[in-house]
Design an enzyme around this catalytic site. Structure first.
Site, short mmCIF file in Angstrom:
data_model
loop_
_atom_site.label_atom_id
_atom_site.label_comp_id
_atom_site.label_asym_id
_atom_site.label_seq_id
_atom_site.Cartn_x
_atom_site.Cartn_y
_atom_site.Cartn_z
N PRO A 83 0.83 -1.21 0.00
CA PRO A 83 0.00 0.00 0.00
C PRO A 83 0.86 1.26 0.00
O PRO A 83 1.78 1.39 0.80
CB PRO A 83 -0.79 -0.12 1.30
N CYS A 84 0.53 2.19 -0.90
CA CYS A 84 1.37 3.36 -1.08
C CYS A 84 0.77 4.62 -0.49
O CYS A 84 1.41 5.67 -0.49
CB CYS A 84 1.66 3.60 -2.56
N GLN A 85 -0.46 4.59 0.00
CA GLN A 85 -1.13 5.82 0.42
C GLN A 85 -0.35 6.62 1.46
O GLN A 85 -0.30 7.84 1.37
CB GLN A 85 -2.53 5.51 0.95
#
Length: 406
Positions: A83-85
């Site tokens: 996950p890059c958020q």
């Protein structure tokens, strides 16, 4: 080339795995919990095994290795796009004091470490947005590095992190998209970025990608909606809201640098696209030069997915899957370079994901006048005061002052 074996985590729509597949890697298992992404993978690659529910938090590494018939050190690769958020520019815009370690969306990284410990693959390749190498994202990378050091001490391995910051446009992708690859090789080699396949004079453009799809009869679902929809036609190709500031040459409706970069951003036919986003707001670009949303076929082209690759789910889900994906052409370049570090001779070849140029594009679209309904904004705009002086910085400073009060 010899087929190499991998396990894929956070597989999404499969862009990273498609590129590695083209370079001779075969995923033995793909972990993805999003329902539509799992449907996408099943439809396009029915021979890729998707374990039940796909949640890495329920992954039992030892049981998985036994099921696959793989002993420690026999697996060639673990890869994925966590996950890059917490690292994204949007997150940092929204909250300057972003805490990636405390962000619950980074919990899957802990389960990744357990799989590495059990499998001891020849290499680990993780992909994320560029801000993963910023001061904020570095804390997570340091934690990952410490985890690898513990594995090294227990297992007599020599995993060392290398970071490759790549612009997809330099590998034939018709999109300016910076991505960071974190690579750890078991033998301690320092990974070097793959050689660029095109220079800046040969970049594939938005026109090369979607020019043959360009026509005026698109369905209503692609019409821009919201309070800014009628303003978009007044912005030239390749520009954003900054055109309508005192420095931009349009009507000064906005303050300089008071909006996020992708606000009212439009493609230019003669340049690579701006970064495709996964969950854009109604005024978030890039928009087509015909002042509309991009279609799913166009998004696939801009991300170098094959036309035949079906993206399942609603249009919103498809945009999210594609916006989160690694362009297969970029992934292929990384995969081929990894094979070189495995000691293989990799012959040069043309990527099947890179489309040929369509030649010079037509002239830019005509620009409309600013509708009367927006002209009142001329009297209320303010420029950004400068680095460290904006609303977010002031709020942070005021909060710190409040904490210091007796």
């Amino acid at each position: 080339m010899k087929t190499l074996r991998s396990i894929s985590l956070f597989t999404g729509a499969g862009g990273l795995d498609l590129g590695f597949e083209a370079a001779g890697f075969r995923p033995l298992a793909c972990f993805e919990r999003d329902k539509d992404s799992r449907s996408t993978l099943r439809v396009n690659r029915p021979d890729w095994w998707l374990p039940e529910d796909g949640d890495v938090e329920t992954l039992r590494p030892t049981r998985l290795m036994s099921t696959l018939g793989i002993a420690p050190r026999e697996l060639d690769l673990i890869l994925g796009g966590p996950p890059c958020q917490p690292f994204s520019k949007s997150a940092l815009w929204a909250r300057e004091a972003a805490d990636p370690i405390g962000d619950e969306r980074n919990r899957p990284l802990l389960h990744l470490n357990r799989l590495i410990d059990a499998a001891l693959p020849r290499a680990v390749v993780l992909e994320n947005v560029g801000e993963a190498t910023s001061k904020t994202g570095a804390t997570v990378l340091e934690s990952f590095e410490r985890a690898l050091e513990r594995i090294n001490r227990r297992s007599d391995t020599n995993y060392r992190i290398s970071v490759a910051r790549l612009n997809a446009a330099e590998y034939g992708v018709p999109q300016s998209r910076e991505r960071v690859f974190v690579i750890a090789l078991r033998d301690g080699q320092k990974f070097v970025s793959p050689p660029k396949t095109v220079d800046d004079q040969e970049y594939r453009t938005a026109w090369d990608a979607i020019g043959d799809l360009d026509h005026s009869a698109w369905p209503d679902i692609l019409k821009m909606k919201g309070k800014w929809a009628d303003l978009l036609p007044s912005i030239p190709e390749g520009m954003n809201y900054l055109f309508h500031t005192e420095r931009g040459g349009g009507v000064p409706l906005f303050g300089w640098r008071t909006r996020y970069w992708s606000f009212l951003l439009k493609l230019a036919k003669n340049r690579p696209a701006w970064t495709i986003q996964a969950s854009p707001g109604p005024a978030t670009g890039p928009f087509h030069w015909r002042n509309r949303l991009l279609s799913v076929p166009e998004l696939k082209r801009l991300q170098t997915f094959p036309d035949s690759y079906e993206i399942c789910g609603s249009s919103g889900s498809a945009r999210k899957q594609l916006g989160n994906a690694v362009p297969p052409a970029l992934a292929e370049a990384v995969a081929l370079q990894l094979r070189r570090f495995f000691g293989e001779i990799v012959p040069s070849h043309e990527s099947k994901f890179v489309r040929p140029s369509l030649g010079l594009p037509p002239a830019p679209e005509a620009v409309s006048a600013v509708p009367t309904a927006y002209l009142h904004l001329q009297s209320i705009y303010q420029d950004h005061p400068g680095p460290g002086l904006g609303p977010g910085a002031r709020q942070k400073s005021e909060g710190a002052a409040t904490q210091r009060r007796p």
